[in-house]
Scaffold this motif. Structure first.
Motif, PDB file in Angstrom:
ATOM      1  N   MET A  37       0.822  -1.202   0.000  1.00  0.00           N
ATOM      2  CA  MET A  37       0.000   0.000   0.000  1.00  0.00           C
ATOM      3  C   MET A  37       0.868   1.270   0.000  1.00  0.00           C
ATOM      4  SD  MET A  37      -3.329  -0.204   0.572  1.00  0.00           S
ATOM      5  CE  MET A  37      -4.375   1.093   0.101  1.00  0.00           C
ATOM      6  N   ASN A  54      -8.007  -9.830  -0.068  1.00  0.00           N
ATOM      7  CA  ASN A  54      -7.530  -8.534   0.401  1.00  0.00           C
ATOM      8  C   ASN A  54      -6.340  -8.048  -0.430  1.00  0.00           C
ATOM      9  OD1 ASN A  54      -8.308 -10.018   3.414  1.00  0.00           O
ATOM     10  ND2 ASN A  54      -9.372  -8.195   2.727  1.00  0.00           N
ATOM     11  N   LEU A  61      -6.656  -0.675  -5.103  1.00  0.00           N
ATOM     12  CA  LEU A  61      -6.601   0.669  -4.534  1.00  0.00           C
ATOM     13  C   LEU A  61      -5.335   1.418  -4.966  1.00  0.00           C
ATOM     14  CD1 LEU A  61      -8.017  -0.003  -0.957  1.00  0.00           C
ATOM     15  CD2 LEU A  61      -9.099   1.323  -2.759  1.00  0.00           C
TER      16      LEU A  61
ATOM     17  N   ALA B 193     -13.496  -6.319   4.417  1.00  0.00           N
ATOM     18  CA  ALA B 193     -12.523  -5.264   4.683  1.00  0.00           C
ATOM     19  C   ALA B 193     -12.074  -4.661   3.368  1.00  0.00           C
ATOM     20  CB  ALA B 193     -11.323  -5.846   5.435  1.00  0.00           C
ATOM     21  N   SER B 197     -13.437   1.546   1.451  1.00  0.00           N
ATOM     22  CA  SER B 197     -12.418   2.287   0.706  1.00  0.00           C
ATOM     23  C   SER B 197     -12.627   2.168  -0.799  1.00  0.00           C
ATOM     24  CB  SER B 197     -11.028   1.778   1.076  1.00  0.00           C
ATOM     25  OG  SER B 197     -10.848   1.868   2.471  1.00  0.00           O
ATOM     26  N   ALA B 198     -13.048   0.978  -1.251  1.00  0.00           N
ATOM     27  CA  ALA B 198     -13.313   0.794  -2.682  1.00  0.00           C
ATOM     28  C   ALA B 198     -14.467   1.691  -3.127  1.00  0.00           C
ATOM     29  CB  ALA B 198     -13.625  -0.675  -2.974  1.00  0.00           C
ATOM     30  N   LYS B 201     -13.195   5.218  -3.380  1.00  0.00           N
ATOM     31  CA  LYS B 201     -12.409   5.383  -4.606  1.00  0.00           C
ATOM     32  C   LYS B 201     -13.339   5.578  -5.816  1.00  0.00           C
ATOM     33  CE  LYS B 201      -8.672   3.458  -7.273  1.00  0.00           C
ATOM     34  NZ  LYS B 201      -7.800   2.329  -7.582  1.00  0.00           N
ATOM     35  N   ARG B 215      -5.634   8.159  -5.100  1.00  0.00           N
ATOM     36  CA  ARG B 215      -4.734   7.141  -4.547  1.00  0.00           C
ATOM     37  C   ARG B 215      -4.415   7.440  -3.078  1.00  0.00           C
ATOM     38  NH1 ARG B 215       0.125   3.635  -6.192  1.00  0.00           N
ATOM     39  NH2 ARG B 215       1.567   4.197  -4.560  1.00  0.00           N
ATOM     40  N   ALA B 218      -7.467   6.751  -1.003  1.00  0.00           N
ATOM     41  CA  ALA B 218      -7.725   5.305  -0.912  1.00  0.00           C
ATOM     42  C   ALA B 218      -6.770   4.656   0.085  1.00  0.00           C
ATOM     43  CB  ALA B 218      -7.584   4.652  -2.291  1.00  0.00           C
ATOM     44  N   ILE B 219      -5.502   5.059   0.063  1.00  0.00           N
ATOM     45  CA  ILE B 219      -4.512   4.492   0.978  1.00  0.00           C
ATOM     46  C   ILE B 219      -4.876   4.824   2.429  1.00  0.00           C
ATOM     47  CG2 ILE B 219      -2.114   4.681   1.778  1.00  0.00           C
ATOM     48  CD1 ILE B 219      -1.278   4.896  -1.181  1.00  0.00           C
ATOM     49  N   TYR B 222      -8.079   2.932   3.425  1.00  0.00           N
ATOM     50  CA  TYR B 222      -7.899   1.491   3.569  1.00  0.00           C
ATOM     51  C   TYR B 222      -7.169   1.157   4.870  1.00  0.00           C
ATOM     52  CZ  TYR B 222      -6.935  -3.373   2.375  1.00  0.00           C
ATOM     53  OH  TYR B 222      -6.875  -4.741   2.384  1.00  0.00           O
ATOM     54  N   GLU B 223      -6.127   1.895   5.174  1.00  0.00           N
ATOM     55  CA  GLU B 223      -5.365   1.621   6.397  1.00  0.00           C
ATOM     56  C   GLU B 223      -6.240   1.811   7.638  1.00  0.00           C
ATOM     57  OE1 GLU B 223      -2.742   0.147   6.363  1.00  0.00           O
ATOM     58  OE2 GLU B 223      -1.477   0.723   4.679  1.00  0.00           O
TER      59      GLU B 223
END
Lengths: 125, 318
Positions: A37, A54, A61, B193, B197-198, B201, B215, B218-219, B222-223
């Motif tokens: 990521m 995942n 992403l 999970a 986030s998807a 995006k 980007r 999204a990062i 997602y985290e």
């Protein structure tokens, strides 16, 4: 080289073939998804043993278009399905991450030709 | 080699009844697995393995050396050995070596999704030291769930009350925002999970946002979403896009972070082994989210829960 050039080479078996063909300029080798990521580039091919959906989510992403699963790890159906949904190519090989990374590096840096699948490959299985 | 009759367990790990979801996320693999194991040594002849299956009415035999799992002989392996005239060969020569295993601390959802995901009908269970601790089949899961559901239904029947009214988003906030989204997350729900986030995006793409901005958002998202799934008892991911600013708010209901400074240090992680085996828990989550954002704030205390806010600025069209 393009994503479609991977198929049939490096001992790769194509698992998910419905993908957007794109130029590959580099690879990223990691089994830690947060590392992928944070560090992988968006035209990288991801080389990993992390075979679950995942991984596809992370690839999607950050914009990675192809994933190579090493060591012939079993790939779950839902991973294939979500790769198809995202248009991400999925390959599998009996080779380790080290072998695949080395071969791909050599080709991308013009050090060798693309190895053919029928060429003898080191298999640790 | 999937059976003609689907082995899928008809329990939806995504939507559905909150009661059932709570059960399958709170029960652990170790609560469900069979501990009485029928195993064979690597040098046992296949004929002996066949006898073990017949005498015990089982369809798979783990091959072990001490407590270490080497492989598994399934009915399929046995049929192949019979076909090839290898019924006197050793189990080691005929077993499947690439075995998908579960760990006993995993929530039951893992076992359910593994059964639906892989063609295998049983999964050996390892303890945290990697020793074989048990085996889990669809029948084990169904039995345990029926008992747990019965108990839960009885409890609910005793306390039937009107459902709480759903929360309504603030209408005036929503009128100004280009985008306002909210998603729930559940602990250990690795199947879903990343969905929030998807969606973020996708929505940012629809707003024709710059790819670099998408980007970064999204990062960060997602985290924070994965942090809720891995570490919290569940939470909410909220996204607001307004006036050149993407705001991502991750709010959970506990347990909270004891040492915030440590949590923000790259490489610090409290994740356990099986979470690491999924590729998470590298201690990069919060540092990655912080780096992706223009602004970052974290408010947390043990017992209170955690709220993380990341904002990303984008250029408004002139």
């Amino acid at each position: 080289m393009k994503t479609s050039d991977l198929a049939g080479h490096f001992g790769l078996e194509t698992i998910q073939a419905e993908f957007t063909d794109a130029e590959i300029s580099a690879g990223y080798t990691s089994d830690l998804l947060s590392d992928v990521m944070g560090k992988a580039g968006d035209s990288d091919v991801l080389i990993t043993i992390q075979a679950h959906k995942n991984t596809v989510a992370v690839a999607g992403l950050v914009g990675i278009g192809s994933v190579i699963i090493c060591n012939a790890r079993p790939i779950p159906d839902d991973m294939i399905a979500s790769a198809r949904e995202e248009g991400i190519a999925l390959f599998r090989t009996p080779l380790s991450q080290f072998e695949v990374s080395g071969q791909l590096y050599a080709v991308l840096h013009g050090l060798s030709a693309i190895p053919r699948s029928d060429a003898p490959v080191a298999n640790r299985a | 080699m999937r059976d003609s009759i689907s082995m899928d367990i008809p329990i939806n790990t995504e939507g559905g009844s909150r009661v059932v979801l709570d059960l399958i996320y709170s029960l652990k693999v170790r609560d469900v697995m069979t501990r009485q194991l029928i195993t064979a040594a690597p040098d046992s002849p296949m004929r002996e393995v066949q006898k073990l299956m017949r005498d015990n009415g089982i369809t798979g035999v783990p091959i072990v050396e001490g407590s270490r799992l080497l492989g598994i002989v399934s009915i399929g392996d046995l049929l192949l050995a019979l076909d090839d005239g290898r019924i006197s060969s050793s189990a080691e020569a005929c077993m499947s070596r690439s075995v998908v295993t579960l760990e006993e601390e995993m929530p039951l959802t893992f076992a359910i999704s593994y059964l639906n995901r892989y063609q295998f009908r049983r999964f050996p269970v390892l303890d945290k030291n990697g020793a074989l601790a048990g085996i889990i089949t669809a029948a084990d899961i169904i039995k345990t769930l029926l008992v747990a559901m019965n108990r839960e239904v009885e409890r609910l029947e005793a306390t039937i009350r009107a459902p709480a009214s759903p929360t309504v988003a603030n209408a005036s906030d929503e009128a100004e925002a280009a985008l306002s989204l909210s998603f729930n997350t559940y602990q250990f729900d690795f199947d879903n999970a990343g969905k929030a986030s998807a969606e973020l995006k996708k929505a940012l793409r629809n707003l024709k946002m710059d790819p670099t901005i998408i980007r970064r958002a999204a990062i960060a998202s997602y985290e924070l979403e994965l942090n809720q799934v891995i570490h919290s008892s569940g939470g909410v991911m909220e996204y607001i896009v307004r006036d050149g600013r993407i705001t991502i708010v991750a709010r959970d209901s506990g347990p909270g972070i004891a040492d915030v400074a440590a949590a923000l240090t790259e490489g610090f992680s409290t994740a356990n082994n099986w979470i690491r085996s999924l590729g998470f828990g590298a201690g990069l989550g919060l540092p990655n989210a912080k780096r992706a954002g223009d602004d970052f704030s974290l408010d947390s205390a043990p017992g209170r829960g955690t709220t993380v806010c990341v904002t990303i600025n984008y250029a408004l069209p002139a």
